[in-house]
Design a protein around this motif. Structure first.
Motif, PDB file in Angstrom:
ATOM      1  N   TYR A  24       2.350  -0.216  -8.755  1.00  0.00           N
ATOM      2  CA  TYR A  24       3.281  -0.489  -9.845  1.00  0.00           C
ATOM      3  C   TYR A  24       3.532   0.739 -10.722  1.00  0.00           C
ATOM      4  CZ  TYR A  24       2.208  -5.240  -8.393  1.00  0.00           C
ATOM      5  OH  TYR A  24       2.039  -6.387  -7.654  1.00  0.00           O
ATOM      6  N   ARG A  30       7.193  -3.645  -8.935  1.00  0.00           N
ATOM      7  CA  ARG A  30       7.159  -5.035  -9.389  1.00  0.00           C
ATOM      8  C   ARG A  30       8.299  -5.836  -8.777  1.00  0.00           C
ATOM      9  NH1 ARG A  30       8.733  -8.863 -13.367  1.00  0.00           N
ATOM     10  NH2 ARG A  30       6.907  -9.988 -14.186  1.00  0.00           N
ATOM     11  N   SER A  33       7.468  -6.853  -5.283  1.00  0.00           N
ATOM     12  CA  SER A  33       6.429  -7.878  -5.175  1.00  0.00           C
ATOM     13  C   SER A  33       6.948  -9.258  -5.560  1.00  0.00           C
ATOM     14  CB  SER A  33       5.231  -7.510  -6.061  1.00  0.00           C
ATOM     15  OG  SER A  33       4.595  -6.340  -5.590  1.00  0.00           O
ATOM     16  N   THR A  34       7.794  -9.325  -6.581  1.00  0.00           N
ATOM     17  CA  THR A  34       8.290 -10.619  -7.048  1.00  0.00           C
ATOM     18  C   THR A  34       9.451 -11.145  -6.222  1.00  0.00           C
ATOM     19  OG1 THR A  34       9.711  -9.503  -8.666  1.00  0.00           O
ATOM     20  CG2 THR A  34       7.532 -10.200  -9.414  1.00  0.00           C
ATOM     21  N   TRP A  40       3.691 -12.147  -5.916  1.00  0.00           N
ATOM     22  CA  TRP A  40       2.856 -11.012  -6.302  1.00  0.00           C
ATOM     23  C   TRP A  40       2.385 -10.333  -5.030  1.00  0.00           C
ATOM     24  CZ3 TRP A  40       1.119 -16.098  -6.946  1.00  0.00           C
ATOM     25  CH2 TRP A  40       0.026 -16.484  -6.166  1.00  0.00           C
ATOM     26  N   ASP A  41       1.723  -9.190  -5.164  1.00  0.00           N
ATOM     27  CA  ASP A  41       1.263  -8.424  -4.013  1.00  0.00           C
ATOM     28  C   ASP A  41      -0.090  -8.969  -3.555  1.00  0.00           C
ATOM     29  OD1 ASP A  41      -0.016  -6.365  -2.410  1.00  0.00           O
ATOM     30  OD2 ASP A  41       1.568  -5.017  -3.053  1.00  0.00           O
ATOM     31  N   TRP A  45      -3.957  -8.342  -4.876  1.00  0.00           N
ATOM     32  CA  TRP A  45      -4.833  -9.450  -5.273  1.00  0.00           C
ATOM     33  C   TRP A  45      -6.182  -9.337  -4.552  1.00  0.00           C
ATOM     34  CZ3 TRP A  45      -4.620 -12.482  -9.263  1.00  0.00           C
ATOM     35  CH2 TRP A  45      -5.295 -13.708  -9.292  1.00  0.00           C
ATOM     36  N   PRO A  85       2.557  -8.578 -11.584  1.00  0.00           N
ATOM     37  CA  PRO A  85       2.802 -10.021 -11.567  1.00  0.00           C
ATOM     38  C   PRO A  85       1.614 -10.856 -11.115  1.00  0.00           C
ATOM     39  CG  PRO A  85       3.755  -9.023  -9.619  1.00  0.00           C
ATOM     40  CD  PRO A  85       3.185  -7.888 -10.442  1.00  0.00           C
ATOM     41  N   GLU A  86       0.502 -10.227 -10.785  1.00  0.00           N
ATOM     42  CA  GLU A  86      -0.669 -10.988 -10.320  1.00  0.00           C
ATOM     43  C   GLU A  86      -1.133 -11.955 -11.420  1.00  0.00           C
ATOM     44  OE1 GLU A  86       0.102  -8.252  -7.425  1.00  0.00           O
ATOM     45  OE2 GLU A  86      -0.195  -7.787  -9.537  1.00  0.00           O
ATOM     46  N   THR A 204       8.522 -14.174 -12.286  1.00  0.00           N
ATOM     47  CA  THR A 204       7.368 -14.848 -11.699  1.00  0.00           C
ATOM     48  C   THR A 204       7.809 -16.192 -11.119  1.00  0.00           C
ATOM     49  OG1 THR A 204       6.767 -15.737 -13.884  1.00  0.00           O
ATOM     50  CG2 THR A 204       5.758 -13.659 -13.220  1.00  0.00           C
TER      51      THR A 204
END
Length: 385
Positions: A24, A30, A33-34, A40-41, A45, A85-86, A204
């Motif tokens: 990020y 981001r 990922s979203t 999220w990634d 995670w 975004p996790e 999200t």
């Protein structure tokens, strides 16, 4: 109070910052990922789990790291700095925290390892359509069905509810003629469970979750009133989100001051105009007030007094909400037209700050809570020495 970080806390902060920067470093990470499920990634995670970050709030007996609110705050702030975004605050601190606080020993042994190692994403289904923030559950009810329990009703929005492998659900329980708030565990593949996924305005994910005679297992003792547990764990999540907001505000301010230093108007940098530098200085004041309140609330949580923790979280939310709105709006205004574009980062920070404000319940609602109890506070005579 000791506001200094020790060596281990500093190392944790720096390690998380370096890890997040690998994905990020720019807003493009981001957006990537979203744009796809789960929002999220998943690789990130897993790396957070390997680092032990997902186990920070839990005791060593429950398979966690045995850390405290300060460590959680450090991670949340780093997530906010890059808009990662996790769902750390939502899935780990809130939903996982409810399992740790209310679950039986057998339930914690069964459910928490998956949360800690990242293989299970938990979600707390608490908000109900049309209900005020912080209101107890009303439309979702829990009734006994033989030796078990079933749930009926609708929860919305449930953050990451469609991606969750474990749902922790609050429901109204009629026990001996008295309404109580019960907590229940629902499996992702339970009968009568319907989840409709949709994107939220900050990028999200959330879901509308419908229960139709859905089998559920009481979290902890069946029929017990979980209101106090929900209030305390929610306070922990609120403070974590305040720190996430502080991280986002810090980056929004950095972007703005850098823009004022480099962008030229009438042949001179924007920082030359005193009115603009005064506005940036006001943003800095708002940021530091929010940071101070969030840090103070974190230390109150660490002291372990449940009643004080809930009040401290409310006060932190009031300050963070005001600061987030001020800094977000000023960041866009001082950037001019480019601040409104989707390609530029500052608008995304303002959007996330707005979403966090809604998750926290909004400043007005928390001011109302504080005002209702103003008569209970000690009186201080400023002239007394």
């Amino acid at each position: 109070m000791d506001f200094e970080l020790d060596d281990e806390q500093t190392a944790l902060r720096d390690a998380v910052r370096r890890l997040l920067a690998s994905t990020y470093a720019t807003i493009d990470g981001r957006r990537a990922s979203t744009a796809k499920a789960p929002g999220w990634d998943e690789g990130m995670w897993g790396r957070l789990a390997e680092m032990g970050v997902l186990g920070l709030p839990f005791t060593e007996e429950d398979g966690g790291m045995g850390a405290g609110p300060v460590e959680v705050a450090l991670v949340a702030e780093q997530l906010g700095r890059v808009l990662a975004p996790e769902p750390f605050a939502e899935a780990v601190v809130l939903a996982g925290g409810l399992v740790a606080a209310a679950g039986s020993a057998a339930q914690k042994e069964q459910l928490l390892p998956g949360v800690v190692d990242g293989t299970t994403v938990a979600a707390f289904a608490h908000f109900e359509p049309g209900a005020a923030a912080g209101a107890p559950p009303r439309s979702v009810t829990a009734t006994q069905d033989g030796d078990g329990w079933v749930l009926d009703g609708v929860k919305e929005p449930v953050l990451h509810g469609a991606q969750a492998g474990l749902l922790v659900v609050s429901a109204r329980v009629d026990a001996d003629g008295t309404d109580r708030t019960g907590l229940f565990v629902v499996a992702a593949d339970a009968a009568g469970l319907d989840r409709v996924d949709y994107p939220t305005y900050d990028g999200t994910r959330a879901a509308r979750v419908t229960f139709a005679s859905t089998p559920a297992t009481p979290l902890g003792a069946a029929g017990a009133n979980a209101s106090d547990v929900v209030a305390l764990v929610t306070a922990h999540a609120q403070v974590a989100l305040c720190h996430e907001a502080v991280g986002a505000m810090a980056t929004a301010l950095d972007l703005t001051t850098e823009y004022l230093r480099t962008r030229k108007q009438f042949g001179v940098p924007l920082k030359t105009f005193q009115a603009l530098t005064f506005r940036a200085a006001d943003m800095y004041v708002s940021l530091e007030l929010a940071r101070s309140m969030a840090l103070w609330a974190t230390l109150v949580l660490a002291d372990g007094d449940p009643d004080a923790a809930v009040v401290a979280a409310t006060r932190a939310v009031v300050q963070t909400s005001a600061a987030g709105r001020h800094i977000g709006q000023e960041a866009i205004q001082l950037h001019g037209g480019i601040g409104m574009t989707a390609e530029y980062a500052v608008g995304h920070y303002t959007t996330r700050l707005t979403a966090i404000d809604q998750l926290l319940g909004g400043r007005t609602a928390h001011l109302r809570v504080l005002a209702d109890h103003v008569g209970e506070y000690d009186v201080v005579d400023p002239l007394a020495v």
